[in-house]
Scaffold this motif. Structure first.
Motif, mmCIF file in Angstrom:
data_model
loop_
_atom_site.group_PDB
_atom_site.id
_atom_site.type_symbol
_atom_site.label_atom_id
_atom_site.label_comp_id
_atom_site.label_asym_id
_atom_site.label_seq_id
_atom_site.Cartn_x
_atom_site.Cartn_y
_atom_site.Cartn_z
ATOM 1 N N LYS A 1 10.474 11.326 -3.698
ATOM 2 C CA LYS A 1 10.032 11.028 -2.333
ATOM 3 C C LYS A 1 10.097 9.530 -2.021
ATOM 4 O O LYS A 1 9.900 9.132 -0.876
ATOM 5 C CB LYS A 1 8.607 11.535 -2.119
ATOM 6 C CG LYS A 1 8.507 13.037 -2.210
ATOM 7 C CD LYS A 1 7.075 13.490 -2.069
ATOM 8 C CE LYS A 1 6.983 14.992 -2.272
ATOM 9 N NZ LYS A 1 5.612 15.460 -2.397
ATOM 10 N N ASN A 2 10.357 8.713 -3.049
ATOM 11 C CA ASN A 2 10.482 7.273 -2.850
ATOM 12 C C ASN A 2 11.749 7.020 -2.030
ATOM 13 O O ASN A 2 12.852 7.332 -2.472
ATOM 14 C CB ASN A 2 10.560 6.572 -4.208
ATOM 15 C CG ASN A 2 10.604 5.068 -4.106
ATOM 16 O OD1 ASN A 2 11.118 4.514 -3.147
ATOM 17 N ND2 ASN A 2 10.071 4.410 -5.108
ATOM 18 N N GLU B 1 8.245 16.497 -11.998
ATOM 19 C CA GLU B 1 7.587 15.607 -11.038
ATOM 20 C C GLU B 1 8.494 14.485 -10.570
ATOM 21 O O GLU B 1 8.440 14.087 -9.417
ATOM 22 C CB GLU B 1 6.324 14.997 -11.665
ATOM 23 C CG GLU B 1 5.240 15.998 -11.964
ATOM 24 C CD GLU B 1 4.049 15.374 -12.663
ATOM 25 O OE1 GLU B 1 4.068 14.160 -12.919
ATOM 26 O OE2 GLU B 1 3.104 16.125 -12.962
ATOM 27 N N ASP B 2 9.288 13.926 -11.479
ATOM 28 C CA ASP B 2 10.116 12.774 -11.167
ATOM 29 C C ASP B 2 11.591 13.060 -11.389
ATOM 30 O O ASP B 2 11.954 13.857 -12.258
ATOM 31 C CB ASP B 2 9.723 11.578 -12.044
ATOM 32 C CG ASP B 2 8.361 11.008 -11.680
ATOM 33 O OD1 ASP B 2 8.028 10.992 -10.486
ATOM 34 O OD2 ASP B 2 7.643 10.570 -12.596
ATOM 35 N N ASN C 1 9.961 8.843 -8.396
ATOM 36 C CA ASN C 1 9.501 9.881 -7.493
ATOM 37 C C ASN C 1 10.612 10.166 -6.484
ATOM 38 O O ASN C 1 11.076 9.246 -5.804
ATOM 39 C CB ASN C 1 8.227 9.409 -6.778
ATOM 40 C CG ASN C 1 7.592 10.481 -5.946
ATOM 41 O OD1 ASN C 1 8.260 11.221 -5.223
ATOM 42 N ND2 ASN C 1 6.273 10.570 -6.022
ATOM 43 N N CYS D 1 -0.240 0.905 -12.660
ATOM 44 C CA CYS D 1 -1.001 -0.340 -12.749
ATOM 45 C C CYS D 1 -0.434 -1.226 -13.878
ATOM 46 O O CYS D 1 -0.230 -0.766 -14.996
ATOM 47 C CB CYS D 1 -2.457 0.017 -13.029
ATOM 48 S SG CYS D 1 -3.493 -1.338 -13.545
ATOM 49 N N LYS E 1 0.827 -1.221 0.000
ATOM 50 C CA LYS E 1 0.000 0.000 0.000
ATOM 51 C C LYS E 1 0.855 1.262 0.000
ATOM 52 O O LYS E 1 0.542 2.224 -0.679
ATOM 53 C CB LYS E 1 -0.942 0.024 1.212
ATOM 54 C CG LYS E 1 -2.040 -0.987 1.144
ATOM 55 C CD LYS E 1 -3.170 -0.489 0.286
ATOM 56 C CE LYS E 1 -4.319 -1.481 0.303
ATOM 57 N NZ LYS E 1 -5.028 -1.510 -0.954
ATOM 58 N N THR E 2 1.948 1.263 0.765
ATOM 59 C CA THR E 2 2.796 2.450 0.863
ATOM 60 C C THR E 2 3.548 2.739 -0.438
ATOM 61 O O THR E 2 4.094 3.820 -0.608
ATOM 62 C CB THR E 2 3.829 2.298 1.993
ATOM 63 O OG1 THR E 2 4.624 1.134 1.750
ATOM 64 C CG2 THR E 2 3.141 2.187 3.348
ATOM 65 N N GLN E 3 3.557 1.781 -1.374
ATOM 66 C CA GLN E 3 4.269 1.948 -2.641
ATOM 67 C C GLN E 3 3.347 2.292 -3.807
ATOM 68 O O GLN E 3 3.817 2.590 -4.896
ATOM 69 C CB GLN E 3 5.029 0.662 -2.985
ATOM 70 C CG GLN E 3 6.063 0.287 -1.954
ATOM 71 C CD GLN E 3 6.600 -1.123 -2.176
ATOM 72 O OE1 GLN E 3 5.864 -2.021 -2.580
ATOM 73 N NE2 GLN E 3 7.874 -1.309 -1.911
ATOM 74 N N GLU E 4 2.039 2.237 -3.588
ATOM 75 C CA GLU E 4 1.089 2.405 -4.696
ATOM 76 C C GLU E 4 1.231 3.730 -5.431
ATOM 77 O O GLU E 4 0.982 3.791 -6.629
ATOM 78 C CB GLU E 4 -0.342 2.213 -4.191
ATOM 79 C CG GLU E 4 -0.660 0.763 -3.877
ATOM 80 C CD GLU E 4 -2.059 0.559 -3.319
ATOM 81 O OE1 GLU E 4 -2.758 1.563 -3.023
ATOM 82 O OE2 GLU E 4 -2.459 -0.609 -3.189
ATOM 83 N N ASP E 5 1.621 4.782 -4.740
ATOM 84 C CA ASP E 5 1.770 6.084 -5.397
ATOM 85 C C ASP E 5 2.982 6.141 -6.319
ATOM 86 O O ASP E 5 3.113 7.064 -7.115
ATOM 87 C CB ASP E 5 1.894 7.203 -4.351
ATOM 88 C CG ASP E 5 0.584 7.447 -3.620
ATOM 89 O OD1 ASP E 5 -0.482 7.048 -4.136
ATOM 90 O OD2 ASP E 5 0.627 8.044 -2.524
ATOM 91 N N TYR E 6 3.868 5.163 -6.223
ATOM 92 C CA TYR E 6 5.106 5.174 -6.999
ATOM 93 C C TYR E 6 5.082 4.247 -8.211
ATOM 94 O O TYR E 6 6.018 4.263 -9.015
ATOM 95 C CB TYR E 6 6.292 4.770 -6.115
ATOM 96 C CG TYR E 6 6.428 5.582 -4.851
ATOM 97 C CD1 TYR E 6 6.421 6.976 -4.885
ATOM 98 C CD2 TYR E 6 6.560 4.969 -3.615
ATOM 99 C CE1 TYR E 6 6.545 7.722 -3.726
ATOM 100 C CE2 TYR E 6 6.700 5.716 -2.451
ATOM 101 C CZ TYR E 6 6.684 7.083 -2.512
ATOM 102 O OH TYR E 6 6.811 7.822 -1.369
#
Length: 146
Positions: free
Chosen positions: A114-115, A137-138, A112, A31, A23-28
């Motif tokens: 922030k990763n 952004e990246d 990202n 799909c 779950k904590t990785q889904e933003d990075y």
């Protein structure tokens, strides 16, 4: 455990689509289903299932953006198989395959900033940060091929 890269086929695409990160990785991570659709309908996109023995446990996709540059767009290992060294083996395999492309001068990847693990992980493979991407952004990191 034997790690390999295999083409995504009608026999394994559903298993690849069902893979998930924590779950904590889904933003990075994008799909897998969307990425597979993207790779099927766009030129220069290569997708691979990451296998541990005979089980699909991850996904990679790269794009030949120009004759001299390939970008790794997707890279994920399922949450149940992380922290086992599989990602490192898979990225080594993909970089070896990518390096076989003629006229290649640069391999790039974006992540990202922030990763918390991306910078150190990718720098271990020779990726050097060169700044933010065009959308700011990246982080963009590259390997220059001599």
């Amino acid at each position: 455990m034997e790690v390999s890269l295999r083409h995504v086929t009608k026999e394994n695409y559903e298993a690849v689509c069902e893979l998930d990160v924590e779950k904590t990785q889904e933003d990075y991570v994008a799909c897998n289903m969307w990425s597979l659709v993207e790779s099927m309908f766009n030129e220069g996109h290569e997708s691979r299932a990451i296998y541990a023995n005979d089980e699909p446990i991850g996904f990679l996709m790269w794009v030949r953006e120009t004759t001299e540059k390939i970008s790794i767009w997707r890279f994920m290992v399922d949450q149940k198989h992380q922290k086992k060294g599989i990602g490192r083996k898979a990225l080594n395999l993909s970089l070896a395959e990518i390096r076989l492309v003629s006229d290649l001068k640069k391999i790039e990847i974006c992540y990202n900033p922030k990763n918390p693990v991306a910078k150190d992980f990718y720098s271990d493979f020779g990726f050097i940060e060169v700044g933010m991407d065009e959308e700011d952004e990246d982080m963009l990191a590259v390997i220059n091929i001599d």
